[in-house]
Design a protein around this motif. Structure first.
Motif, PDB file in Angstrom:
ATOM      1  N   THR A  52      12.888  -0.769   4.752  1.00  0.00           N
ATOM      2  CA  THR A  52      11.007  -0.202   4.120  1.00  0.00           C
ATOM      3  C   THR A  52      10.020  -1.001   4.498  1.00  0.00           C
ATOM      4  O   THR A  52       8.757  -0.287   4.589  1.00  0.00           O
ATOM      5  N   GLY A  53      10.310  -1.808   3.632  1.00  0.00           N
ATOM      6  CA  GLY A  53       9.079  -3.004   3.540  1.00  0.00           C
ATOM      7  C   GLY A  53       8.634  -3.203   5.121  1.00  0.00           C
ATOM      8  O   GLY A  53       7.493  -3.715   5.085  1.00  0.00           O
ATOM      9  N   ARG A  54       9.490  -3.428   5.631  1.00  0.00           N
ATOM     10  CA  ARG A  54       8.638  -4.574   6.873  1.00  0.00           C
ATOM     11  C   ARG A  54       8.518  -3.477   7.727  1.00  0.00           C
ATOM     12  O   ARG A  54       7.881  -3.877   8.784  1.00  0.00           O
ATOM     13  N   SER A  55       9.048  -2.147   7.769  1.00  0.00           N
ATOM     14  CA  SER A  55       8.656  -1.228   8.569  1.00  0.00           C
ATOM     15  C   SER A  55       7.173  -0.873   8.211  1.00  0.00           C
ATOM     16  O   SER A  55       6.671  -0.091   9.307  1.00  0.00           O
ATOM     17  N   LYS A  56       5.923  -0.903   7.156  1.00  0.00           N
ATOM     18  CA  LYS A  56       5.345  -0.361   7.108  1.00  0.00           C
ATOM     19  C   LYS A  56       4.091  -1.711   8.377  1.00  0.00           C
ATOM     20  O   LYS A  56       4.684  -2.600   8.183  1.00  0.00           O
ATOM     21  N   PRO A  57       3.112  -0.600   7.859  1.00  0.00           N
ATOM     22  CA  PRO A  57       1.886  -1.421   8.801  1.00  0.00           C
ATOM     23  C   PRO A  57       1.134  -3.081   8.502  1.00  0.00           C
ATOM     24  O   PRO A  57       1.270  -2.582   6.914  1.00  0.00           O
ATOM     25  N   ASP A 114       3.294   8.612  -4.574  1.00  0.00           N
ATOM     26  CA  ASP A 114       2.460   8.167  -3.374  1.00  0.00           C
ATOM     27  C   ASP A 114       2.345   8.611  -2.217  1.00  0.00           C
ATOM     28  O   ASP A 114       1.465   8.762  -1.436  1.00  0.00           O
ATOM     29  N   THR A 115       3.823   8.806  -2.078  1.00  0.00           N
ATOM     30  CA  THR A 115       3.683   9.804  -0.839  1.00  0.00           C
ATOM     31  C   THR A 115       3.021  11.099  -0.358  1.00  0.00           C
ATOM     32  O   THR A 115       3.180  11.366   0.926  1.00  0.00           O
ATOM     33  N   SER A 136       9.104   8.179   6.319  1.00  0.00           N
ATOM     34  CA  SER A 136       9.938   6.901   5.053  1.00  0.00           C
ATOM     35  C   SER A 136       9.571   7.194   3.490  1.00  0.00           C
ATOM     36  O   SER A 136      10.510   6.705   3.071  1.00  0.00           O
ATOM     37  N   GLY A 137       8.734   6.635   3.107  1.00  0.00           N
ATOM     38  CA  GLY A 137       8.870   7.010   1.867  1.00  0.00           C
ATOM     39  C   GLY A 137       9.007   7.458   0.975  1.00  0.00           C
ATOM     40  O   GLY A 137       9.727   7.429   0.066  1.00  0.00           O
ATOM     41  N   VAL A 138       9.339   9.138   1.658  1.00  0.00           N
ATOM     42  CA  VAL A 138      10.264   9.806   0.869  1.00  0.00           C
ATOM     43  C   VAL A 138      11.563   9.878   1.172  1.00  0.00           C
ATOM     44  O   VAL A 138      12.758  10.151   0.120  1.00  0.00           O
ATOM     45  N   ALA A 139      11.599   9.350   2.651  1.00  0.00           N
ATOM     46  CA  ALA A 139      13.210   8.962   2.478  1.00  0.00           C
ATOM     47  C   ALA A 139      14.041   7.661   1.611  1.00  0.00           C
ATOM     48  O   ALA A 139      14.722   8.090   0.574  1.00  0.00           O
ATOM     49  N   SER A 198       0.640  -1.073   0.268  1.00  0.00           N
ATOM     50  CA  SER A 198       0.199   0.539   0.020  1.00  0.00           C
ATOM     51  C   SER A 198       0.772   0.978   0.529  1.00  0.00           C
ATOM     52  O   SER A 198       1.983   1.098   0.599  1.00  0.00           O
ATOM     53  N   PRO A 199       0.622   2.558  -0.635  1.00  0.00           N
ATOM     54  CA  PRO A 199       1.027   3.759  -0.270  1.00  0.00           C
ATOM     55  C   PRO A 199       1.683   4.114   0.698  1.00  0.00           C
ATOM     56  O   PRO A 199       0.931   4.284   1.664  1.00  0.00           O
TER      57      PRO A 199
END
Length: 420
Positions: A415-420, A356-357, A239-242, A233-234
């Motif tokens: 980044t993938g792991r940090s997503k809810p 997306d972010t 963290s998405g920008v980073a 998901s977006p």
């Protein structure tokens, strides 16, 4: 309740959005074909021109560093102007400044003035920044599930100009010589004309303005469906920008460093300008031509897996460039093709992550700021490449760049792991 209203609003305007998006992409395609020819000039002969005027290989990477540093400043200006007035004036102004820089390079070559050359290359960098900023204009009206493909449509349009441009290095050089202009400044005649025409196309036909229309109609993300939404998901957090910015900046650094010194490396092994132009043309084609496939992969498989694959591809490019014999045009061309492909994977995935972010209210300004990091990374790669080759060798530069690019893999994974 507010979400339902937004969805209903987007649905009611969907036919208008679709018509406008088709027109906008068509105009952007024409402008990108022209600007692709313009940016290819600096890539092909910038380092050679500086080396010829200065008589030093150690500063051959300075033109690339200057034009990418100039693109950093231009990215801020184009982003802020686009935020305030829309994409049309922002992009057109950037291309016009690039055209002025091209004329400045020609004047510097005629006058044999290195200081003017460096200043002009800095200004010329505005064209490079604007060419990249145009990809955001293609994504303004796109849904999450089609954003990668919208970005790729704009990028792939650069292919024609980007491939034709380097192969016109010899003919434009001959034309320049007939006009009393140094041979290596010839491609900048093409750049001045191409950037000027790109600005004219945008001012005349980029209507409606995609960013202004997107703000007026509201978000279009509601058009996404469960079957077409990307696997992840977006990410609406910082963290998405980073993550997106890091992927694009690192792939830019590695790509610019290896690309900048390849023509110099080839000339040291007895190849001419025409041969270097062919290799750079292959490289530029690989930077943009795979975009439709990359965009489809980004939309179907997700942003992060494609971002990670860019690091692996750049490693392969660096290893091949390091091992390729200096007299092998074919192997160097293949290495530069992989280099371009790795950059493309990182750029399309990173652009989709950023778009997306960031909300529409601050989108253009944030995108411009992100592109500053990309430009600064390119400047670092361009300047550092000449110094590193002078101190070590081209193979060591290529191998070090490939290994460095692998850093995008853990960033994408984390980044993938940090997503809810």
């Amino acid at each position: 309740m507010s979400h339902s209203i937004t969805v209903a609003r987007a649905d009611s305007h969907r036919p208008e959005i679709a018509r406008s998006q088709r027109r906008i992409l068509t105009v952007l395609v024409f402008a990108q074909i022209l600007s692709g020819a313009g940016l290819a000039a600096g890539v092909t002969v910038g380092a050679l021109l500086a080396q010829d005027m200065l008589g030093s290989t150690s500063l051959a990477g300075l033109p690339s560093a200057l034009l990418t540093a100039g693109s950093a400043l231009a990215a801020i200006a184009v982003g802020r102007l686009s935020q305030a007035r829309g994409r049309r004036p922002g992009l057109a102004a950037g291309y016009l400044i690039g055209a002025v820089g091209s004329l400045g390079v020609i004047a510097a070559a005629v006058l044999d003035a290195p200081v003017l050359l460096f200043l002009a290359l800095f200004v010329y960098g505005a064209g490079t920044a604007t060419n990249l900023q145009a990809r955001y204009a293609g994504a303004d009206l796109a849904t999450d599930s089609h954003r990668g493909r919208a970005v790729s449509t704009v990028l792939v349009a650069t292919t024609l100009g980007g491939v034709v441009g380097p192969n016109l290095a010899a003919p434009t050089g001959t034309l320049a010589r007939s006009l009393g202009i140094p041979y290596l400044a010839g491609p900048f005649l093409l750049a001045a004309l191409a950037y000027g025409l790109a600005a004219f196309v945008l001012v005349t036909w980029l209507r409606p303005d995609p960013l202004l229309l997107a703000r007026r109609l509201g978000t279009t993300d509601s058009a996404a469906t469960p079957s077409t939404t990307p696997p992840e998901s977006p990410d609406r957090s910082g963290s998405g920008v980073a993550a997106g910015g890091f992927v694009m900046a690192l792939t830019q650094l590695v790509m610019v460093a290896i690309m900048t010194m390849t023509p110099v490396h080839m000339l040291h092994h007895g190849h001419g300008t025409a041969a270097a132009g062919v290799v750079i043309a292959v490289h530029v084609g690989a930077m943009y031509l795979p975009s439709p496939v990359t965009g489809w992969l980004v939309d179907r498989l997700g942003r992060l897996p494609v971002a990670a694959s860019s690091g692996v591809t750049l490693l392969a490019a660096g290893v091949l460039a390091a091992l390729a014999p200096g007299d092998s045009i074919a192997l160097l061309a293949l290495a530069l093709a992989l280099l371009g492909l790795g950059w493309n994977l990182g750029l399309v995935a990173g652009t989709a992550i950023i778009t997306d972010t960031v909300p529409l209210e601050t989108r253009a300004k944030t995108q411009g700021a992100v592109d500053v990091s990309i430009a600064l990374a390119g400047a670092t790669g361009g300047m550092g490449s000449g110094l590193m080759v002078a101190a070590t060798s081209y193979p060591i530069l290529a191998l070090a760049g490939g290994v460095l690019a692998l850093a995008v893999v853990p960033v994408a994974a984390l980044t993938g792991r940090s997503k809810p």
